[in-house]
Scaffold this motif. Sequence first.
Motif, mmCIF file in Angstrom:
data_model
loop_
_atom_site.group_PDB
_atom_site.id
_atom_site.type_symbol
_atom_site.label_atom_id
_atom_site.label_comp_id
_atom_site.label_asym_id
_atom_site.label_seq_id
_atom_site.Cartn_x
_atom_site.Cartn_y
_atom_site.Cartn_z
ATOM 1 N N MET A 1 0.822 -1.206 0.000
ATOM 2 C CA MET A 1 0.000 0.000 0.000
ATOM 3 C C MET A 1 0.867 1.272 0.000
ATOM 4 O O MET A 1 0.517 2.273 -0.634
ATOM 5 N N THR A 4 1.895 1.941 -3.471
ATOM 6 C CA THR A 4 0.803 2.541 -4.259
ATOM 7 C C THR A 4 0.726 4.050 -3.997
ATOM 8 O O THR A 4 0.616 4.856 -4.931
ATOM 9 N N MET A 94 -9.954 13.467 1.406
ATOM 10 C CA MET A 94 -9.492 12.787 2.622
ATOM 11 C C MET A 94 -10.449 11.657 3.002
ATOM 12 O O MET A 94 -10.025 10.627 3.519
ATOM 13 N N ALA A 95 -11.750 11.865 2.727
ATOM 14 C CA ALA A 95 -12.742 10.836 3.063
ATOM 15 C C ALA A 95 -12.436 9.535 2.323
ATOM 16 O O ALA A 95 -12.588 8.448 2.869
ATOM 17 N N LEU A 98 -9.370 8.036 4.149
ATOM 18 C CA LEU A 98 -9.637 7.552 5.504
ATOM 19 C C LEU A 98 -10.622 6.382 5.518
ATOM 20 O O LEU A 98 -10.625 5.598 6.459
ATOM 21 N N SER A 99 -11.457 6.287 4.483
ATOM 22 C CA SER A 99 -12.416 5.176 4.464
ATOM 23 C C SER A 99 -11.859 3.959 3.728
ATOM 24 O O SER A 99 -12.544 2.959 3.569
ATOM 25 N N SER A 100 -10.632 4.053 3.255
ATOM 26 C CA SER A 100 -10.037 2.905 2.567
ATOM 27 C C SER A 100 -9.197 2.093 3.559
ATOM 28 O O SER A 100 -8.844 2.594 4.621
ATOM 29 N N PRO A 101 -8.887 0.854 3.203
ATOM 30 C CA PRO A 101 -8.150 0.016 4.170
ATOM 31 C C PRO A 101 -6.662 0.374 4.269
ATOM 32 O O PRO A 101 -5.805 -0.468 4.100
ATOM 33 N N VAL A 102 -6.373 1.636 4.501
ATOM 34 C CA VAL A 102 -4.984 2.093 4.630
ATOM 35 C C VAL A 102 -4.813 2.643 6.041
ATOM 36 O O VAL A 102 -5.609 3.478 6.469
ATOM 37 N N GLU A 241 -9.223 10.860 11.858
ATOM 38 C CA GLU A 241 -10.081 9.673 11.788
ATOM 39 C C GLU A 241 -10.994 9.584 13.003
ATOM 40 O O GLU A 241 -11.892 8.756 13.042
ATOM 41 N N SER B 54 -19.015 4.875 6.924
ATOM 42 C CA SER B 54 -18.049 4.520 5.881
ATOM 43 C C SER B 54 -16.668 4.236 6.471
ATOM 44 O O SER B 54 -15.762 3.837 5.758
ATOM 45 N N GLY B 55 -16.512 4.488 7.764
ATOM 46 C CA GLY B 55 -15.215 4.235 8.400
ATOM 47 C C GLY B 55 -14.267 5.409 8.314
ATOM 48 O O GLY B 55 -13.135 5.326 8.790
ATOM 49 N N ALA B 56 -14.705 6.531 7.726
ATOM 50 C CA ALA B 56 -13.825 7.698 7.641
ATOM 51 C C ALA B 56 -13.696 8.381 9.000
ATOM 52 O O ALA B 56 -12.780 9.161 9.220
ATOM 53 N N PRO B 75 -10.836 -2.928 10.575
ATOM 54 C CA PRO B 75 -11.090 -1.934 9.518
ATOM 55 C C PRO B 75 -10.622 -2.380 8.134
ATOM 56 O O PRO B 75 -11.298 -2.119 7.143
ATOM 57 N N ARG B 76 -9.486 -3.055 8.075
ATOM 58 C CA ARG B 76 -8.952 -3.402 6.743
ATOM 59 C C ARG B 76 -9.883 -4.344 6.009
ATOM 60 O O ARG B 76 -10.154 -4.170 4.830
ATOM 61 N N ARG B 79 -13.554 -2.484 5.439
ATOM 62 C CA ARG B 79 -13.598 -1.383 4.475
ATOM 63 C C ARG B 79 -13.549 -1.859 3.026
ATOM 64 O O ARG B 79 -13.922 -1.118 2.129
ATOM 65 N N ARG B 106 -6.639 0.384 -6.230
ATOM 66 C CA ARG B 106 -5.444 -0.055 -5.481
ATOM 67 C C ARG B 106 -5.593 0.252 -3.999
ATOM 68 O O ARG B 106 -5.173 -0.518 -3.141
ATOM 69 N N LEU B 107 -6.207 1.427 -3.700
ATOM 70 C CA LEU B 107 -6.426 1.793 -2.294
ATOM 71 C C LEU B 107 -7.293 0.755 -1.592
ATOM 72 O O LEU B 107 -7.137 0.522 -0.397
ATOM 73 N N ARG B 108 -8.233 0.167 -2.326
ATOM 74 C CA ARG B 108 -9.138 -0.818 -1.728
ATOM 75 C C ARG B 108 -8.545 -2.221 -1.748
ATOM 76 O O ARG B 108 -9.242 -3.204 -1.522
ATOM 77 N N GLY B 109 -7.281 -2.310 -2.098
ATOM 78 C CA GLY B 109 -6.584 -3.589 -1.936
ATOM 79 C C GLY B 109 -6.487 -4.450 -3.177
ATOM 80 O O GLY B 109 -6.022 -5.584 -3.100
#
Lengths: 244, 299
Positions: A1, A4, A94-95, A98-102, A241, B54-56, B75-76, B79, B106-109
């Motif tokens: 990640m 990326t 940013m949303a 922050l809402s992605s699995p990072v 977050e 949404s987890g933000a 979360p991983r 999400r 890519r951000l979503r894996g």
Amino acid sequence: MIGTLLRHELRRHYAGTGVWLALASAQLLLAWMAFAQLEIYLRIQPRLAALASPLGITDLVTTPTLASTALALLLLAPLLGMGAIAAERRSGRMALLLSSPVSPLALALGKWLGQLVALLLVVVLSLSMALVIGLGSHLDAGRLAASALGLLLVACLASAVTLWFSSLVDQPLAAAALSWGLLLLLWFIDSSGGESLAVLSLRSHLEPLLQGLVSLRSLAWFAVLTVAPLVLTVLQLRRLEGRD
Amino acid sequence: MERGDILLQGEELGRRDGPVARLRGLDLELRAGEVTALLGVNGAGKSTALALLSGALRPTRGRVRVLGLDLHRQPRQARRHLGLLPERPPLYPELTVDENLDFAARLRGLDRRQARQARRRVKRQLDLTAFGRRLAGRLSRGMAQRVGIAQALVHEPEVVILDEPTAGLDPAQARELRQLIAGLGDGRAVLMATHLLQDVEQLCQQVIILREGRPVTRERLGEGKGARIHLQRPPAPGELQKLPGITRVTEQHDGWFELTLEAPPETVARELALRDWGLTDFIQHRHDTERLVNLMVEA
């Protein structure tokens, strides 16, 4: 990640003309300074030879040019990195992050490495300039390597400081102004002559490296001033977050 | 996913920033095949609710489960099942549509190959094939919104969260986008914040109204029914509401009333005819439009 995010940051940097203009301007300025130093050196070289002075092209051309590169890095880092997080917040992106699995750590490291690698182009070009000068003379390779390390550490520190300020505000220009303020303070802090302030001074830790002296004290100083803003950035991302 | 399966559950969700309670006590379930609307004026807590779901943003109270996974403890994993379209499409204007979609994937894996395939699929799905190389900064508002939805869908999430997806679009663009949302499929749950009656009317099966950070109304559209009646000798509206099967009465003019019904309309019509109120008209609504209008006004 992290990879990326790093590639994404680089792609964003090099997709815009602003970054190219800033890098080209810095490079032109550094090249002009190097040529000016070289001209002076060529003028005084016969006298130096007559005096059997130990000062050579490394002392009089390469080191001053690389010192100027360090200052250029401090000025360029906020330009490149001011929007790293501030622009994401301002644009509402940013949303998405922050809402992605990072994790906040991966996000901070990816962004920081993106700024750092973009900035390293300046270091590489400056070192190339020094190597070109070395083609017609004798350069101290060890000293050049220590100088390269010094510039790398300056780039790490400047990128980390900028990233931290970029995470604190949602106005990229405000982030740049705050970063320039702190970075230039670190550069000039010992100018007032206070001995006690020298410990905080960036120049007092960079100069030994430019002279070819690698000390643990200097390395530790750079490490602390790079890691601390990165940790603060991670904490700020966690705050955004809503974790803290 | 089967239609009706619970995909996302919010339990007693709350968010407090210092002394300010942004959201209090939100319970909701999003089911596969359903679109849920979140209504409320600015500052009612809609954006906070969407950010929490949404987890933000982390809740200070309660929890969110996505396909049984705790959104804030896992979360991983959780999400990966969520797609989000924030109020403004999260696009990088200096990058092309393809680059924006690749980055979102890519951000979503997704790995590079999966991201490329997902990008092609979502572009076909959203009719964006011709726009791949266009810079995102040069897209129209409607097209940018479409790319934003493509970003939210690129990793094929089961739960899609949309913040005001049709806001700022012209009527044609809004209609297209509604068709698109309606076609998201049976296997997905959609939650959308909106201000627009058409959005709710055409898309939603459930409505939640927030006011000052609290859910004040939760309606399942299509469960209840409405009717418009005319009485020659109308009683006080309170009397009407006492009749079995009537949950709400809105007095209009010249003996006309809007009724919200929980019993079958024919039962209520029989009850009304038995009273000496002179029932002359009983117009059953085929749609909940009047209820929707009332809900929107309430919101």
